[in-house]
Enzyme design. Sequence first.
Site, PDB file in Angstrom:
ATOM      1  N   TRP A 157      -6.657   0.644   7.151  1.00 40.24           N
ATOM      2  CA  TRP A 157      -7.448   1.385   7.857  1.00 40.24           C
ATOM      3  C   TRP A 157      -6.122   1.355   8.328  1.00 40.24           C
ATOM      4  CZ3 TRP A 157      -5.967  -2.132  11.435  1.00 40.24           C
ATOM      5  CH2 TRP A 157      -6.135  -2.961  11.560  1.00 40.24           C
ATOM      6  N   LYS A 181     -10.068   4.111  -3.793  1.00 45.61           N
ATOM      7  CA  LYS A 181     -10.200   3.382  -2.142  1.00 45.61           C
ATOM      8  C   LYS A 181      -9.984   3.338  -1.037  1.00 45.61           C
ATOM      9  CE  LYS A 181     -11.300  -0.360  -1.051  1.00 45.61           C
ATOM     10  NZ  LYS A 181     -11.936   0.252  -0.351  1.00 45.61           N
ATOM     11  N   PRO A 182     -10.854   3.861  -0.496  1.00 42.86           N
ATOM     12  CA  PRO A 182      -9.911   4.026   1.180  1.00 42.86           C
ATOM     13  C   PRO A 182     -10.689   2.843   1.624  1.00 42.86           C
ATOM     14  CG  PRO A 182     -11.806   5.712   0.641  1.00 42.86           C
ATOM     15  CD  PRO A 182     -11.729   5.250  -0.308  1.00 42.86           C
ATOM     16  N   ALA A 183     -10.196   2.149   3.104  1.00 45.91           N
ATOM     17  CA  ALA A 183     -10.966   1.116   3.624  1.00 45.91           C
ATOM     18  C   ALA A 183     -12.588   1.609   3.866  1.00 45.91           C
ATOM     19  CB  ALA A 183      -9.653   1.088   4.755  1.00 45.91           C
ATOM     20  N   GLY A 235      -1.326  -3.505   1.510  1.00 43.39           N
ATOM     21  CA  GLY A 235      -2.382  -4.024   2.263  1.00 43.39           C
ATOM     22  C   GLY A 235      -2.452  -5.638   2.731  1.00 43.39           C
ATOM     23  N   SER A 236      -3.142  -6.728   2.982  1.00 44.88           N
ATOM     24  CA  SER A 236      -2.879  -7.576   2.476  1.00 44.88           C
ATOM     25  C   SER A 236      -2.134  -7.935   1.848  1.00 44.88           C
ATOM     26  CB  SER A 236      -3.684  -8.630   3.483  1.00 44.88           C
ATOM     27  OG  SER A 236      -4.781  -8.738   2.141  1.00 44.88           O
ATOM     28  N   GLU A 257       2.642  -2.807  -1.303  1.00 42.46           N
ATOM     29  CA  GLU A 257       3.120  -2.828   0.184  1.00 42.46           C
ATOM     30  C   GLU A 257       2.474  -3.818   0.958  1.00 42.46           C
ATOM     31  OE1 GLU A 257       5.678  -0.549   1.168  1.00 42.46           O
ATOM     32  OE2 GLU A 257       5.708   0.430  -1.208  1.00 42.46           O
ATOM     33  N   CYS A 291       2.161  -2.313   9.796  1.00 43.79           N
ATOM     34  CA  CYS A 291       3.035  -3.759   9.450  1.00 43.79           C
ATOM     35  C   CYS A 291       4.333  -3.651   9.761  1.00 43.79           C
ATOM     36  CB  CYS A 291       2.761  -3.225   7.774  1.00 43.79           C
ATOM     37  SG  CYS A 291       3.215  -1.793   6.863  1.00 43.79           S
ATOM     38  N   GLU A 388       1.348 -12.876  11.631  1.00 42.90           N
ATOM     39  CA  GLU A 388       1.440 -11.175  11.653  1.00 42.90           C
ATOM     40  C   GLU A 388       0.776 -11.212  12.334  1.00 42.90           C
ATOM     41  OE1 GLU A 388       0.506  -8.359   8.320  1.00 42.90           O
ATOM     42  OE2 GLU A 388       1.370  -6.960   8.731  1.00 42.90           O
ATOM     43  N   SER A 448      10.125   4.954   9.383  1.00 43.80           N
ATOM     44  CA  SER A 448       9.249   5.304   8.421  1.00 43.80           C
ATOM     45  C   SER A 448       9.882   6.313   8.333  1.00 43.80           C
ATOM     46  CB  SER A 448       7.690   5.265   8.944  1.00 43.80           C
ATOM     47  OG  SER A 448       7.258   4.083   9.572  1.00 43.80           O
TER      48      SER A 448
HETATM   49  P1  NAP Z   1      -7.173  -5.632   3.412  1.00 43.74           P
HETATM   50  O1  NAP Z   1      -8.263  -6.651   3.541  1.00 43.74           O
HETATM   51  O2  NAP Z   1      -6.114  -6.038   2.708  1.00 43.74           O
HETATM   52  O3  NAP Z   1      -7.329  -4.293   2.496  1.00 43.74           O
HETATM   53  C1  NAP Z   1      -6.745  -3.222   2.309  1.00 43.74           C
HETATM   54  C2  NAP Z   1      -7.310  -2.218   1.526  1.00 43.74           C
HETATM   55  O4  NAP Z   1      -8.311  -3.421  -0.254  1.00 43.74           O
HETATM   56  C3  NAP Z   1      -8.888  -2.240   1.422  1.00 43.74           C
HETATM   57  O5  NAP Z   1      -9.543  -1.481   1.343  1.00 43.74           O
HETATM   58  C4  NAP Z   1      -9.542  -3.024   0.887  1.00 43.74           C
HETATM   59  O6  NAP Z   1     -11.128  -2.806   1.045  1.00 43.74           O
HETATM   60  C5  NAP Z   1      -9.010  -3.747   0.399  1.00 43.74           C
HETATM   61  N1  NAP Z   1      -9.426  -4.645  -0.547  1.00 43.74           N
HETATM   62  C6  NAP Z   1      -9.926  -6.097  -0.481  1.00 43.74           C
HETATM   63  N2  NAP Z   1     -10.682  -7.089  -0.538  1.00 43.74           N
HETATM   64  C7  NAP Z   1     -10.051  -6.657  -2.049  1.00 43.74           C
HETATM   65  C8  NAP Z   1     -10.187  -6.924  -3.018  1.00 43.74           C
HETATM   66  N3  NAP Z   1     -10.466  -8.427  -3.531  1.00 43.74           N
HETATM   67  N4  NAP Z   1      -9.538  -6.165  -4.067  1.00 43.74           N
HETATM   68  C9  NAP Z   1      -9.646  -5.256  -4.087  1.00 43.74           C
HETATM   69  N5  NAP Z   1      -9.134  -4.093  -3.139  1.00 43.74           N
HETATM   70  C10 NAP Z   1      -9.558  -5.218  -1.473  1.00 43.74           C
HETATM   71  O7  NAP Z   1      -5.577  -5.258   4.543  1.00 43.74           O
HETATM   72  P2  NAP Z   1      -5.797  -4.990   5.740  1.00 43.74           P
HETATM   73  O8  NAP Z   1      -6.565  -5.863   6.765  1.00 43.74           O
HETATM   74  O9  NAP Z   1      -6.840  -3.371   5.527  1.00 43.74           O
HETATM   75  O10 NAP Z   1      -4.560  -3.988   6.547  1.00 43.74           O
HETATM   76  C11 NAP Z   1      -4.003  -4.440   7.085  1.00 43.74           C
HETATM   77  C12 NAP Z   1      -2.667  -4.887   5.910  1.00 43.74           C
HETATM   78  O11 NAP Z   1      -2.517  -4.399   5.131  1.00 43.74           O
HETATM   79  C13 NAP Z   1      -1.544  -6.154   6.913  1.00 43.74           C
HETATM   80  O12 NAP Z   1      -1.721  -7.188   6.296  1.00 43.74           O
HETATM   81  C14 NAP Z   1      -0.425  -5.389   7.462  1.00 43.74           C
HETATM   82  O13 NAP Z   1       0.950  -5.911   7.149  1.00 43.74           O
HETATM   83  C15 NAP Z   1      -0.347  -4.468   6.145  1.00 43.74           C
HETATM   84  N6  NAP Z   1       0.017  -2.980   5.439  1.00 43.74           N
HETATM   85  C16 NAP Z   1       0.770  -2.896   4.807  1.00 43.74           C
HETATM   86  C17 NAP Z   1       1.146  -1.855   4.508  1.00 43.74           C
HETATM   87  C18 NAP Z   1       3.185  -1.147   4.066  1.00 43.74           C
HETATM   88  O14 NAP Z   1       3.322   0.006   3.923  1.00 43.74           O
HETATM   89  N7  NAP Z   1       3.427  -2.997   3.218  1.00 43.74           N
HETATM   90  C19 NAP Z   1       0.692  -0.720   5.367  1.00 43.74           C
HETATM   91  C20 NAP Z   1       0.197  -0.613   6.118  1.00 43.74           C
HETATM   92  C21 NAP Z   1      -1.084  -1.887   6.266  1.00 43.74           C
HETATM   93  P3  NAP Z   1     -12.624  -2.922   2.319  1.00 43.74           P
HETATM   94  O15 NAP Z   1     -11.758  -2.033   3.350  1.00 43.74           O
HETATM   95  O16 NAP Z   1     -13.549  -2.817   1.529  1.00 43.74           O
HETATM   96  O17 NAP Z   1     -11.968  -4.208   2.952  1.00 43.74           O
END
Ligand code: NAP
Length: 488
Positions: A157, A181-183, A235-236, A257, A291, A388, A448
């Site tokens: 997101w 699949k977007p957030a 994501g995480s 990522e 991130c 984080e 970036s």
């Molecule tokens: P997240 O909870 O891991 O969610 C990311 C995406 O994965 C969302 O679309 C989420 O859907 C989906 N997701 C959640 N559980 C899943 C599952 N069991 N199976 C498949 N998909 C699933 O992370 P977030 O809280 O949105 O984002 C924050 C994290 O992203 C931070 O740790 C940040 O550092 C990291 N991030 C990394 C980068 C990079 O380039 N390295 C860039 C940006 C962010 P829902 O929205 O429906 O939960």
Amino acid sequence: MDLTPIIEKLKTGLFINGQWRDAEGGRTLEVRNPANGSVITTIADASEADALDAINAARDAQAGWAATAPRERAEILRRAFDLLHERADDIAAIMTAEMGKPLAESKGEVAYGAEFFRWFSEEAVRVSGDFVQSTDGKNRLMISKEPVGPCVLITPWNFPLAMGTRKIGPAIAAGCTMVLKPAQLTPLTSFMLVEALRDAGLPDGVLNVVTSSSARRVVTPWMESGIARKISFTGSTEVGVNLMKQAAESVMKTSMELGGNAPFLVMDDADIDAAVEGAVLAKMRNNGEACTAANRLYVQKPVAEEFSRKLAERIGSMKVGDGLVDGTQVGPLVDQDQLDKVAELVDQAVGAGATVLTGGKKVEGDGFFFAPTVLTDIPEDATLRVEEIFGPVAPIVTFETDDEAIELANGTEYGLAAYLFSTDLQRSLDLSERIEAGMIGLNTGLVSNPAAPFGGVKHSGLGREGGTSGIDEYLETKYVAVPRTNAK
Ligand code: NAP
């Protein structure tokens, strides 16, 4: 700002095989504005059957899409780049409404995100191969690159547009079809992105977008379908690890990522004013929800007092408010959970002895606002030293020697971004080589860039997005061996 005219035009269904449609059973979910909790609109809440329709559409479109000319794919991306710019004001307003960042930053993200389409429109026509002779001289080996096949793309997101374009751009350029699949917190920006691509001429079935209240419900069937050949996830780390396990079952190519925990090092020979500006950018951009955000600020003792004082002045004077209101510099956090998590990290550190130079608490009233915060005297056992933060909180820790700085910087399982401020080039380069991170900002708070290979080491991920290697993540190598009948 009245968003009604933009929302009235917005498509909010599932986008499958070039058509917008409702979810099975007409199920929907709400999208809220984190600045005040109001419902912006409702979107489709996909079922497993909807998800399977999407991946089947990607499968059916793959062969035809892979056969298109690179120039054709390039021009679709280039037209989409132009359309994103034409529509930047509307997209930015929606992005701020659903995610919270100040409008100026949302406009910045549209420009940055669009740049991936321009970059990959240029890369699409430069995919090349090789031609070599086998070591025994008996064969010609013609080496080529082919699209890997249908891709699963999952985005977070915090950068709702750029995280999408950074994956969709190279996938289109390489000739891959995809399901995205977007957030669920920030799907609206993705819908506007889809419309731009459709209006740019993207054929039906190449990009399919599914939103759901349960990520697992739609992503697991994709991972188990046997159709998807690649997953790119941002994501995480926790979710990324689970997806890698699922990808292993189908032997899928993966790009991950994941989480960050960036150190920000200020050496005793740094230009302190430049370091403060760099820290404001690296920490406060995107409300601290990046991130790449500077998570741990390490400052050498002789300059620590000056740096901390100046940083607290700058951060303490930032205007907090609804991102849609002119002049706002820090918006709300994305939701209640994120706000509570940041507050808990700060309370725990302060309870254990940290000093608050500015901020330190939630902002009273509607919305998920946390005051821009600078902390010093961080105790050894403060959780925010290792986790984080993902919020506008800058914890400052002092160090004495270069070796100590490196030990602190590398004392984490993460390795995404790092920042270093010093006016001594030799020292900076020597230190940069010792920092375990995929990206280092040397005297800059921003790493970036579409031309750069974005990505991390250790638990921050696998693979790179953007840059000249970004398209390789969507290509497979093949060779054809042809006998040389004139070989001796
Ligand atoms: P997240 O909870 O891991 O969610 C990311 C995406 O994965 C969302 O679309 C989420 O859907 C989906 N997701 C959640 N559980 C899943 C599952 N069991 N199976 C498949 N998909 C699933 O992370 P977030 O809280 O949105 O984002 C924050 C994290 O992203 C931070 O740790 C940040 O550092 C990291 N991030 C990394 C980068 C990079 O380039 N390295 C860039 C940006 C962010 P829902 O929205 O429906 O939960």
